[in-house]
Design a protein around this motif. Sequence first.
Motif, PDB file in Angstrom:
ATOM      1  N   TYR A  75       0.825  -1.209   0.000  1.00  0.00           N
ATOM      2  CA  TYR A  75       0.000   0.000   0.000  1.00  0.00           C
ATOM      3  C   TYR A  75       0.867   1.269   0.000  1.00  0.00           C
ATOM      4  CZ  TYR A  75      -3.093   3.580   2.005  1.00  0.00           C
ATOM      5  OH  TYR A  75      -3.790   4.731   2.252  1.00  0.00           O
ATOM      6  N   ASP A  76       1.964   1.253   0.767  1.00  0.00           N
ATOM      7  CA  ASP A  76       2.847   2.415   0.811  1.00  0.00           C
ATOM      8  C   ASP A  76       3.498   2.659  -0.554  1.00  0.00           C
ATOM      9  OD1 ASP A  76       2.552   3.116   3.579  1.00  0.00           O
ATOM     10  OD2 ASP A  76       3.681   1.317   4.056  1.00  0.00           O
ATOM     11  N   PHE A  77       3.903   1.599  -1.226  1.00  0.00           N
ATOM     12  CA  PHE A  77       4.492   1.775  -2.554  1.00  0.00           C
ATOM     13  C   PHE A  77       3.436   2.253  -3.557  1.00  0.00           C
ATOM     14  CE2 PHE A  77       7.839  -0.891  -0.718  1.00  0.00           C
ATOM     15  CZ  PHE A  77       8.967  -0.211  -1.166  1.00  0.00           C
ATOM     16  N   GLU A  78       2.180   1.837  -3.355  1.00  0.00           N
ATOM     17  CA  GLU A  78       1.104   2.352  -4.191  1.00  0.00           C
ATOM     18  C   GLU A  78       0.949   3.855  -3.992  1.00  0.00           C
ATOM     19  OE1 GLU A  78      -0.973   1.196  -6.497  1.00  0.00           O
ATOM     20  OE2 GLU A  78       0.168  -0.651  -6.541  1.00  0.00           O
ATOM     21  N   LYS A  79       0.945   4.288  -2.734  1.00  0.00           N
ATOM     22  CA  LYS A  79       0.837   5.719  -2.446  1.00  0.00           C
ATOM     23  C   LYS A  79       1.995   6.484  -3.066  1.00  0.00           C
ATOM     24  CE  LYS A  79       0.610   5.510   2.039  1.00  0.00           C
ATOM     25  NZ  LYS A  79       0.531   5.990   3.426  1.00  0.00           N
TER      26      LYS A  79
ATOM     27  N   ALA B 232       1.947   9.488  -5.761  1.00  0.00           N
ATOM     28  CA  ALA B 232       2.550  10.788  -5.443  1.00  0.00           C
ATOM     29  C   ALA B 232       3.548  11.203  -6.510  1.00  0.00           C
ATOM     30  CB  ALA B 232       3.229  10.726  -4.072  1.00  0.00           C
ATOM     31  N   ILE B 233       4.352  10.245  -6.976  1.00  0.00           N
ATOM     32  CA  ILE B 233       5.332  10.545  -8.029  1.00  0.00           C
ATOM     33  C   ILE B 233       4.626  10.959  -9.312  1.00  0.00           C
ATOM     34  CG2 ILE B 233       7.071   9.491  -9.537  1.00  0.00           C
ATOM     35  CD1 ILE B 233       7.994   7.856  -7.104  1.00  0.00           C
ATOM     36  N   PHE B 234       3.545  10.255  -9.638  1.00  0.00           N
ATOM     37  CA  PHE B 234       2.816  10.605 -10.862  1.00  0.00           C
ATOM     38  C   PHE B 234       2.219  12.006 -10.776  1.00  0.00           C
ATOM     39  CE2 PHE B 234      -1.186  10.623 -13.324  1.00  0.00           C
ATOM     40  CZ  PHE B 234      -0.648  10.452 -14.588  1.00  0.00           C
ATOM     41  N   GLU B 235       1.630  12.338  -9.621  1.00  0.00           N
ATOM     42  CA  GLU B 235       1.027  13.657  -9.456  1.00  0.00           C
ATOM     43  C   GLU B 235       2.074  14.761  -9.532  1.00  0.00           C
ATOM     44  OE1 GLU B 235      -2.022  14.446  -9.430  1.00  0.00           O
ATOM     45  OE2 GLU B 235      -2.951  12.494  -9.246  1.00  0.00           O
ATOM     46  N   LYS B 236       3.269  14.484  -9.022  1.00  0.00           N
ATOM     47  CA  LYS B 236       4.315  15.508  -8.981  1.00  0.00           C
ATOM     48  C   LYS B 236       5.038  15.656 -10.305  1.00  0.00           C
ATOM     49  CE  LYS B 236       7.116  18.507  -7.094  1.00  0.00           C
ATOM     50  NZ  LYS B 236       6.613  19.827  -6.660  1.00  0.00           N
ATOM     51  N   THR B 237       5.356  14.545 -10.961  1.00  0.00           N
ATOM     52  CA  THR B 237       6.229  14.566 -12.143  1.00  0.00           C
ATOM     53  C   THR B 237       5.516  14.274 -13.446  1.00  0.00           C
ATOM     54  OG1 THR B 237       6.790  12.208 -12.028  1.00  0.00           O
ATOM     55  CG2 THR B 237       8.091  13.718 -10.656  1.00  0.00           C
ATOM     56  N   LYS B 238       4.264  13.774 -13.359  1.00  0.00           N
ATOM     57  CA  LYS B 238       3.492  13.352 -14.528  1.00  0.00           C
ATOM     58  C   LYS B 238       4.110  12.126 -15.213  1.00  0.00           C
ATOM     59  CE  LYS B 238       1.963  18.100 -15.271  1.00  0.00           C
ATOM     60  NZ  LYS B 238       1.890  19.236 -16.193  1.00  0.00           N
ATOM     61  N   VAL B 239       4.984  11.433 -14.505  1.00  0.00           N
ATOM     62  CA  VAL B 239       5.563  10.177 -14.972  1.00  0.00           C
ATOM     63  C   VAL B 239       5.180   9.099 -13.966  1.00  0.00           C
ATOM     64  CG1 VAL B 239       7.677   8.894 -15.476  1.00  0.00           C
ATOM     65  CG2 VAL B 239       7.499  11.311 -16.108  1.00  0.00           C
TER      66      VAL B 239
ATOM     67  N   ILE C 245      -3.166   9.413  -1.005  1.00  0.00           N
ATOM     68  CA  ILE C 245      -1.952   9.416  -1.789  1.00  0.00           C
ATOM     69  C   ILE C 245      -0.823  10.099  -1.055  1.00  0.00           C
ATOM     70  CG2 ILE C 245      -1.004   9.929  -4.074  1.00  0.00           C
ATOM     71  CD1 ILE C 245      -3.391   8.126  -4.099  1.00  0.00           C
ATOM     72  N   GLN C 246      -1.171  11.035  -0.122  1.00  0.00           N
ATOM     73  CA  GLN C 246      -0.225  11.780   0.682  1.00  0.00           C
ATOM     74  C   GLN C 246       0.791  12.501  -0.189  1.00  0.00           C
ATOM     75  OE1 GLN C 246       1.214  10.308   4.271  1.00  0.00           O
ATOM     76  NE2 GLN C 246      -0.512   9.004   4.699  1.00  0.00           N
TER      77      GLN C 246
ATOM     78  N   VAL D  95      -3.593  24.531 -11.604  1.00  0.00           N
ATOM     79  CA  VAL D  95      -3.489  23.275 -10.863  1.00  0.00           C
ATOM     80  C   VAL D  95      -4.482  22.304 -11.474  1.00  0.00           C
ATOM     81  CG1 VAL D  95      -3.608  22.179  -8.607  1.00  0.00           C
ATOM     82  CG2 VAL D  95      -2.874  24.561  -8.787  1.00  0.00           C
ATOM     83  N   GLN D  96      -4.001  21.165 -11.953  1.00  0.00           N
ATOM     84  CA  GLN D  96      -4.848  20.227 -12.690  1.00  0.00           C
ATOM     85  C   GLN D  96      -5.652  19.293 -11.784  1.00  0.00           C
ATOM     86  OE1 GLN D  96      -1.340  19.855 -16.002  1.00  0.00           O
ATOM     87  NE2 GLN D  96      -2.646  18.086 -15.714  1.00  0.00           N
ATOM     88  N   THR D  97      -5.227  19.112 -10.543  1.00  0.00           N
ATOM     89  CA  THR D  97      -5.927  18.210  -9.633  1.00  0.00           C
ATOM     90  C   THR D  97      -6.100  18.914  -8.297  1.00  0.00           C
ATOM     91  OG1 THR D  97      -4.000  17.181  -8.580  1.00  0.00           O
ATOM     92  CG2 THR D  97      -4.663  16.322 -10.734  1.00  0.00           C
ATOM     93  N   TRP D  98      -6.623  18.145  -7.299  1.00  0.00           N
ATOM     94  CA  TRP D  98      -6.734  18.719  -5.960  1.00  0.00           C
ATOM     95  C   TRP D  98      -5.374  18.915  -5.314  1.00  0.00           C
ATOM     96  CZ3 TRP D  98      -4.488  15.683  -2.334  1.00  0.00           C
ATOM     97  CH2 TRP D  98      -4.354  14.322  -2.631  1.00  0.00           C
ATOM     98  N   ASP D  99      -4.337  18.268  -5.847  1.00  0.00           N
ATOM     99  CA  ASP D  99      -2.992  18.365  -5.281  1.00  0.00           C
ATOM    100  C   ASP D  99      -2.311  19.629  -5.785  1.00  0.00           C
ATOM    101  OD1 ASP D  99      -0.467  17.978  -4.262  1.00  0.00           O
ATOM    102  OD2 ASP D  99       0.114  16.578  -5.838  1.00  0.00           O
ATOM    103  N   ILE D 100      -2.112  20.598  -4.900  1.00  0.00           N
ATOM    104  CA  ILE D 100      -1.577  21.890  -5.317  1.00  0.00           C
ATOM    105  C   ILE D 100      -0.131  21.801  -5.771  1.00  0.00           C
ATOM    106  CG2 ILE D 100      -0.681  22.707  -3.087  1.00  0.00           C
ATOM    107  CD1 ILE D 100      -2.134  25.396  -3.763  1.00  0.00           C
ATOM    108  N   SER D 101       0.567  20.702  -5.407  1.00  0.00           N
ATOM    109  CA  SER D 101       1.948  20.558  -5.863  1.00  0.00           C
ATOM    110  C   SER D 101       2.023  20.267  -7.355  1.00  0.00           C
ATOM    111  CB  SER D 101       2.658  19.453  -5.074  1.00  0.00           C
ATOM    112  OG  SER D 101       2.136  18.184  -5.411  1.00  0.00           O
ATOM    113  N   ARG D 102       0.910  19.788  -7.926  1.00  0.00           N
ATOM    114  CA  ARG D 102       0.896  19.529  -9.360  1.00  0.00           C
ATOM    115  C   ARG D 102       0.359  20.769 -10.075  1.00  0.00           C
ATOM    116  NH1 ARG D 102      -2.405  14.767 -12.609  1.00  0.00           N
ATOM    117  NH2 ARG D 102      -1.498  15.165 -14.638  1.00  0.00           N
TER     118      ARG D 102
END
Length: 435
Positions: A32-36, A40-47, A109-110, A190-197
């Motif tokens: 589950y942690d690796f899923e999160k 998180a990586i996808f939301e931040k980097t789009k990869v 997703i944290q 911002v494309q999602t609820w995650d402001i870092s993206r």
Amino acid sequence: MSNTSETDLIKACLKEIEGMLAWGDSKDWSNYDFEKLSEAIFEKTKVRLSTTTLKRVWGRIKYDHAPNTATLNTLAQFAGFDDWRNFIQNNDKPDISNHAPAENLPPEIQHIEITKPKHKRRLPLPWTFGLVFLIAVASYFVFQNVLGSGRVDPAHFSFKADKVYSEGVPNSVVFTYNASQAKTDSVYIVQTWDISRKTLVPKHQSKHSAIYYYPGYFNTRLIVDGEVVKRHVVQITSDGWLGLVEMDEKPFYFAKKDITKPDRIAISEDLLKANNFNLKPVAPRIRLFNQRDMGDLRNDNFEFETTLRNDYKEGGNTCQPVEVLIQCKDDIIFLPLGNPACIGELKMYAAGKMFDAKFADLSGFGANLSEWTTLRVVCRDKKMQVFVNNKKALEFTFPNAATGIVGLQYRFNGVGEVKGTWFKDAGGRRIDMAP
């Protein structure tokens, strides 16, 4: 060029990420942690780096080759650097000490806002006071002459989003904005609820496009001079049932006819093999979605039932983890299931209420997933009861504000089947998620 070996640099980068996440020792991380982390990586980097790739990098899966450059670039960007080369340049003598934990991480997703590490040198006390004074004076003049003395007026700006297709993925969204009256060049979408993206856009232009590979309910925003001035909801629906394999960059989508059976939705071993996916050595991560307009269905008063099965339990899938996500507007209900022998690593989240098997009894979520298993949720005025095969697994009251339900997501390893899925709203109206 760094004098440090690549192995040490990779370890330093991983320590950097671990410190930012503050999830404890990575040796104790669950699937589950690796899923999160993947999310998180996808939301931040789009990869997208798959959980398999991440487990290999962290040494949880034996793999004799070093990560490729694309993976290293993505990890470095997630850690706050431009790319792997930039990480090397800034870590000739890596400091692998952990950073302070990030605060207020979103529940499922944290995601975190990541900044580059800064190496600080302490100034003598008189210099410190002088520097603070100069910063205060400079900030005053910048605020008065650049940002102005009042809040940004949202009435001066416009923002909307138009989907290219009404339903289905992949789907592109064209954002139309007017930020010409911004006082600085700080204009972000911002494309999602995650402001870092967030994406920096030119204030004198008016169009920005983005692609969405997964269904979801996204609270997009226009940020001008540090303030959110406009919002626009983008709901990417699945056009019925959607089945896919999660991959590093873009998912593999199954044809709807290949997963739809008369009485169930199924991704079988034969279907995976027909599309060149093997269950060994590591079973692929598959997902099923059904997201759409659910009317007035809300998460504080509803009933839900689904019957599912994952009959693959070989190799690394002996725990047969299954995750059912009831997706809400800006919230989530995350329900895990697994082999009874593996309930010790389960984690559950529901609208602000978190349960970790390390500190709570989640044994009721253990089941023989090789057989059909029924999951049922009954919620009345935020008081939620969860049943597994007609036995109560958990009861609690969630704290978050009530909101609408927008659909479902299922996560399996290798194979998965779903049938008999439905919701009922507060008035007893039944919504069948056929078949």
